[in-house]
Each structure stands twice: as C-alpha cells, then as structure tokens.
Write a protein that holds these residues in place. Structure first.
Motif, PDB file in Angstrom:
ATOM      1  N   PHE A   7     -10.111  -2.315  -6.571  1.00 42.64           N
ATOM      2  CA  PHE A   7      -9.775  -3.395  -5.654  1.00 42.64           C
ATOM      3  C   PHE A   7      -8.608  -4.155  -6.271  1.00 42.64           C
ATOM      4  CE2 PHE A   7     -14.589  -3.183  -5.451  1.00 42.64           C
ATOM      5  CZ  PHE A   7     -14.606  -2.259  -4.416  1.00 42.64           C
ATOM      6  N   LEU A   8      -7.417  -3.797  -5.896  1.00 39.59           N
ATOM      7  CA  LEU A   8      -6.221  -4.285  -6.570  1.00 39.59           C
ATOM      8  C   LEU A   8      -5.620  -5.504  -5.883  1.00 39.59           C
ATOM      9  CD1 LEU A   8      -4.609  -0.784  -7.070  1.00 39.59           C
ATOM     10  CD2 LEU A   8      -5.927  -2.093  -8.748  1.00 39.59           C
ATOM     11  N   GLN A   9      -5.230  -6.473  -6.706  1.00 37.99           N
ATOM     12  CA  GLN A   9      -4.508  -7.637  -6.212  1.00 37.99           C
ATOM     13  C   GLN A   9      -3.031  -7.440  -6.522  1.00 37.99           C
ATOM     14  OE1 GLN A   9      -5.397 -11.412  -8.075  1.00 37.99           O
ATOM     15  NE2 GLN A   9      -4.677 -12.546  -6.275  1.00 37.99           N
TER      16      GLN A   9
ATOM     17  N   GLY B 262      -8.802  -8.205  -3.501  1.00 40.62           N
ATOM     18  CA  GLY B 262      -8.112  -6.976  -3.140  1.00 40.62           C
ATOM     19  C   GLY B 262      -8.533  -6.514  -1.761  1.00 40.62           C
ATOM     20  N   THR B 263      -8.918  -5.267  -1.658  1.00 41.76           N
ATOM     21  CA  THR B 263      -9.328  -4.702  -0.360  1.00 41.76           C
ATOM     22  C   THR B 263     -10.795  -4.285  -0.394  1.00 41.76           C
ATOM     23  OG1 THR B 263      -8.529  -2.516  -1.016  1.00 41.76           O
ATOM     24  CG2 THR B 263      -6.981  -3.934   0.157  1.00 41.76           C
TER      25      THR B 263
ATOM     26  N   ILE C  64      -4.596  -2.252  -1.890  1.00 41.45           N
ATOM     27  CA  ILE C  64      -4.062  -3.424  -2.573  1.00 41.45           C
ATOM     28  C   ILE C  64      -3.809  -4.523  -1.552  1.00 41.45           C
ATOM     29  CG2 ILE C  64      -1.717  -2.526  -2.407  1.00 41.45           C
ATOM     30  CD1 ILE C  64      -1.093  -3.883  -5.052  1.00 41.45           C
ATOM     31  N   SER C  65      -4.023  -5.758  -1.976  1.00 38.00           N
ATOM     32  CA  SER C  65      -3.822  -6.912  -1.117  1.00 38.00           C
ATOM     33  C   SER C  65      -3.394  -8.090  -1.983  1.00 38.00           C
ATOM     34  CB  SER C  65      -5.130  -7.249  -0.393  1.00 38.00           C
ATOM     35  OG  SER C  65      -5.024  -8.461   0.318  1.00 38.00           O
TER      36      SER C  65
ATOM     37  N   ASN D 168       0.813  -1.206   0.000  1.00 40.11           N
ATOM     38  CA  ASN D 168       0.000   0.000   0.000  1.00 40.11           C
ATOM     39  C   ASN D 168       0.849   1.260   0.000  1.00 40.11           C
ATOM     40  OD1 ASN D 168      -3.060  -0.654   0.140  1.00 40.11           O
ATOM     41  ND2 ASN D 168      -1.999  -2.239   1.295  1.00 40.11           N
TER      42      ASN D 168
END
Length: 183
Positions: free
Chosen positions: A145-147, A119-120, A113-114, A19
C-alpha cells in the motif's frame, strides 16, 4: 527458458498517473523472461449486458490480450475508497458474457499507489474480492500500500533507493506466484 507474458492493467487514465509510473518502475524490476503488455482500457464502451453477444472491437482486443497472457498485474489508484470506474468497467467487459471470462484461472498481482496515507489499501481489498469471484489466484503477501512521496521514483523513473528493496521483494514474490500458477 520459459517466457511469461503478463497483461498489465493500470486503473488510471491520467497522463501523469502515479500508477502508470509505478507500473513502469516495477517492469524494470522483473526478470528478462517476463514481458508486460499494457492493456488499453480507456477506449472501452460502458459495460452493457445487452452487448454481450456482439462485443465491441476494443472489448475483443482486451479479452484477447488477457487470454494470451500467463498472468495479470493490476496497478490501481483508489478513488472514493474503491477501484476507479474505468478499471471496474474493464473487468466487467473481460469477464463477460457469463461463462466466458478471460480472467478465469489467470494468476494475478495487485498493487497501487496514492497520495493518501493508507495508499490504495481499500481499493485493493475491493479488487481482491472481485478477483476471487473471477477465479483468479491472487498474490496475498506481501501487500503493498504505497503512498506517493517525492523519493519514490528517481529522475529516470526507476524505483527510488528507499523503496527499491521492498518493491524488488514484491516483484520477486509476484514472479514466483506467476511461475507457480501459470497454466
């Protein structure tokens, strides 16, 4: 030309945080009239309402940084399907005592990001609920929502080629949101 100062609040304390990397990459996509101030949240004491009348120096600093900004950008990981405790603690401090919230009326953006496939998404939804209560107009679209994947960042920490167009579009909408809602 109007200058916009943005309070940047990253909900991760981890040294190699995805992040933090995302926040740095997004800053590089912003126009020159936007400056981002990283708000330190790791040194805040645990929130205790008994301390509202005599807030600690780090709390006063955080509130001042938010007050001096025209908007806020939250970049958050997802821990156990919600926001990290350190981020919630910072929000509680900066919004108190009741009636003296540094956040009231500040336009906001939420992204994160996760490593997880969604994602988040859930953390962002929880955060949006809190921001609505705090009277922060929050950018709704586009959602991001990022991976975390190997090609999300290039070797220099910039947003990678495969994600640059989408994230530039997100940043462009965030900029428009701030310009529309900044007081």
């Amino acid at each position: 030309m109007t200058q916009y100062r943005i309070a940047l609040i990253v909900g991760s304390l981890r040294r190699e945080s995805f992040n933090k990397k995302l926040a740095e990459g997004l800053i590089r996509l912003a126009p020159k009239d936007f400056s981002f101030h990283h708000c330190e949240i790791g040194d805040l004491p645990l929130y205790n309402q008994d301390d509202d009348s005599h807030q600690a120096a780090p709390v006063k600093r955080l509130k001042q940084e938010i007050t001096e900004s025209q908007g806020v950008l939250f970049v958050t990981p997802e821990y156990n399907r919600s926001v990290p405790g350190v981020l919630k603690n910072a929000i509680d401090h900066a919004s108190r005592p009741y009636g003296h919230s540094a956040f009231a009326g500040k336009p906001a953006g939420v992204i994160g990001i996760s490593v997880g496939a969604i994602g988040t998404a859930i953390a962002q939804q929880h955060l949006r609920n809190t921001l609505a209560y705090l009277d922060m107009p929050t950018l709704g679209q586009p959602e991001a929502f990022l991976q975390a994947k190997d090609d999300l960042f290039d070797a220099d920490g910039n947003i990678g080629e495969g994600s640059r167009k989408f994230l530039q579009g997100w940043m462009d909408r965030y900029v428009q949101w701030i310009q529309k809602h900044a007081g």
